[in-house]
Motif scaffolding. Sequence first.
Motif, short mmCIF file in Angstrom:
data_model
loop_
_atom_site.label_atom_id
_atom_site.label_comp_id
_atom_site.label_asym_id
_atom_site.label_seq_id
_atom_site.Cartn_x
_atom_site.Cartn_y
_atom_site.Cartn_z
N ASP A 88 0.74 -1.32 0.07
CA ASP A 88 -0.07 -0.06 -0.22
C ASP A 88 1.09 1.24 0.00
OD1 ASP A 88 -2.26 -1.58 0.01
OD2 ASP A 88 -2.41 -1.44 2.20
N LYS A 89 2.03 1.20 0.76
CA LYS A 89 2.90 2.45 1.01
C LYS A 89 3.49 2.60 -0.74
CE LYS A 89 6.90 4.51 2.91
NZ LYS A 89 7.95 4.27 4.11
N MET A 90 3.80 1.75 -1.28
CA MET A 90 4.33 1.97 -2.79
C MET A 90 3.37 2.45 -3.57
SD MET A 90 7.61 1.32 -4.16
CE MET A 90 7.11 0.55 -5.44
N PHE A 91 2.27 1.74 -3.40
CA PHE A 91 1.11 2.18 -4.69
C PHE A 91 0.67 3.65 -4.32
CE2 PHE A 91 -3.11 2.27 -6.44
CZ PHE A 91 -2.85 1.39 -7.38
N SER A 92 0.33 4.04 -2.96
CA SER A 92 0.11 5.28 -2.54
C SER A 92 1.05 6.59 -3.17
CB SER A 92 -0.05 5.51 -1.14
OG SER A 92 -0.33 6.72 -0.66
N VAL A 93 2.32 6.33 -2.91
CA VAL A 93 3.38 7.01 -3.39
C VAL A 93 3.31 7.22 -4.81
CG1 VAL A 93 5.96 7.60 -3.57
CG2 VAL A 93 4.84 7.02 -1.43
N MET A 94 3.30 6.05 -5.45
CA MET A 94 3.23 5.99 -6.95
C MET A 94 1.79 6.88 -7.41
SD MET A 94 4.86 2.43 -7.63
CE MET A 94 4.62 2.50 -9.47
N PRO A 136 -4.67 0.24 -12.26
CA PRO A 136 -5.60 1.51 -11.53
C PRO A 136 -4.90 2.84 -11.31
CG PRO A 136 -5.94 -0.54 -10.10
CD PRO A 136 -4.75 -0.69 -11.34
N LEU A 137 -3.45 2.77 -11.65
CA LEU A 137 -2.75 3.90 -11.62
C LEU A 137 -3.19 4.84 -12.76
CD1 LEU A 137 0.99 2.86 -10.63
CD2 LEU A 137 -0.89 3.98 -9.32
N ASN A 138 -3.81 4.38 -13.86
CA ASN A 138 -4.22 5.09 -15.16
C ASN A 138 -2.97 5.55 -15.75
OD1 ASN A 138 -6.18 6.17 -16.93
ND2 ASN A 138 -6.14 8.10 -15.65
N ASN A 159 0.01 9.05 -6.14
CA ASN A 159 -0.18 10.50 -5.82
C ASN A 159 1.17 11.16 -6.69
OD1 ASN A 159 -0.30 12.95 -4.22
ND2 ASN A 159 1.79 12.75 -3.54
N THR A 160 2.07 10.88 -6.86
CA THR A 160 2.99 11.17 -7.86
C THR A 160 2.44 11.42 -9.27
OG1 THR A 160 4.88 10.22 -6.65
CG2 THR A 160 5.38 11.00 -8.74
N THR A 161 1.70 10.05 -9.57
CA THR A 161 1.28 9.93 -11.02
C THR A 161 0.04 11.14 -11.25
OG1 THR A 161 1.48 7.74 -11.03
CG2 THR A 161 -0.38 8.69 -12.48
N GLU A 162 -0.82 11.38 -10.09
CA GLU A 162 -1.69 12.36 -10.34
C GLU A 162 -1.11 13.82 -10.51
OE1 GLU A 162 -4.18 11.80 -6.68
OE2 GLU A 162 -5.02 10.19 -7.64
#
Length: 254
Positions: free
Chosen positions: A188-194, A224-226, A196-199
Motif C-alpha cells: 500500500d505504501k508504494m502504491f500510494s506514493v506512486m 488502477p494508476l491510470n 500521488n506522484t502520477t496524479e
Amino acid sequence: MNTLRNKLLNNEKIRGTLVCLTDPCLCEIIGNIGYDCVWIDMEHTYVTYKDVLCHLNAAKSSGISSVVRLPQNDLTATKKILEMSPDGIIFPMVKSANELKELIETTLYPPYGTRGFGPMRAIEYGAADVNEYVKSKSLELCRFVQIEDVGLIDDIEEILDYPYVDGFVFGPNDLSGSMKMFMDKYNDKMFSVMKNTTEKLKKAGKFVGLAGGISEEEIKFWAPLNLDMLFMGADWNFIYECGKKNLDLLNKYI
C-alpha cells in the motif's frame, strides 16, 4: 514528426515491451505483433551501439515506435544514441531535479542546452536540412526520465513545469529499494506514493508510464494508476516462457 511524438500528442495509450537481445528481427516481430513501441535497453544489457542502430532500422521498417534506455548518466552514450535518431530516449536512475535538468540539457542544442553538434542518421546522412533539424526537428525527440529513486519524487514539485521532459516511467523494483523495502513493490505504501506522484505529473501534462514483468497479475495490479504507457516483459521473457510451455507439452505427450 516522429511516430511516438504523434502518439503522445493524440493522447494514445502506449503498449510496449523491452528488447534486450541483439537480433534486430526481434523488433520486426514485436512490431508485427502490434505493439505500439519497443524499448531498446542499453542499461542492463550487452547491446552495442551497432545493435541499437540495427534495432532502430528494424523498428522503423515494421512501423513501430522506438525508445532507447541509455546507460546511467553517460554523456558519450547519450551523444551517440541521439545521432541515431530514435523516437525517444529514457534516462534511468535519476535521483534529483538538478540531475534531471543536467541530463535533459545534454539532449538540447544551445541556447536551450549543451548538446554537441554531430548529427548523422538524424539528418538522413545529409539528405535532410541540418538547420531545420537543429531548430525544430531535434525538439521532436521524446524525452523520458525513470522514477527509480525516492529523491526524484521528493523533488517532483520542482520539475512539474519543466518543458523538455515529456514523461516519466516508474521502475518499481529500484524505487522500492530506495524506499528501504527492496523488491517489496506490491504494498500500500508504494502504491500510494506512486499514485500521488502520477496524479501530480498527469495534472501537469506529463505522460506517466511503468516498466514491469509479463504476468497478468502484475499488469492488473498497476492498471488502477491510470498510466499512459506500460512496457511489460522482454524478448528473453517471451522466449523462456513460451519455450518452457512447449517443453512441458513435449514432456507430457512424449
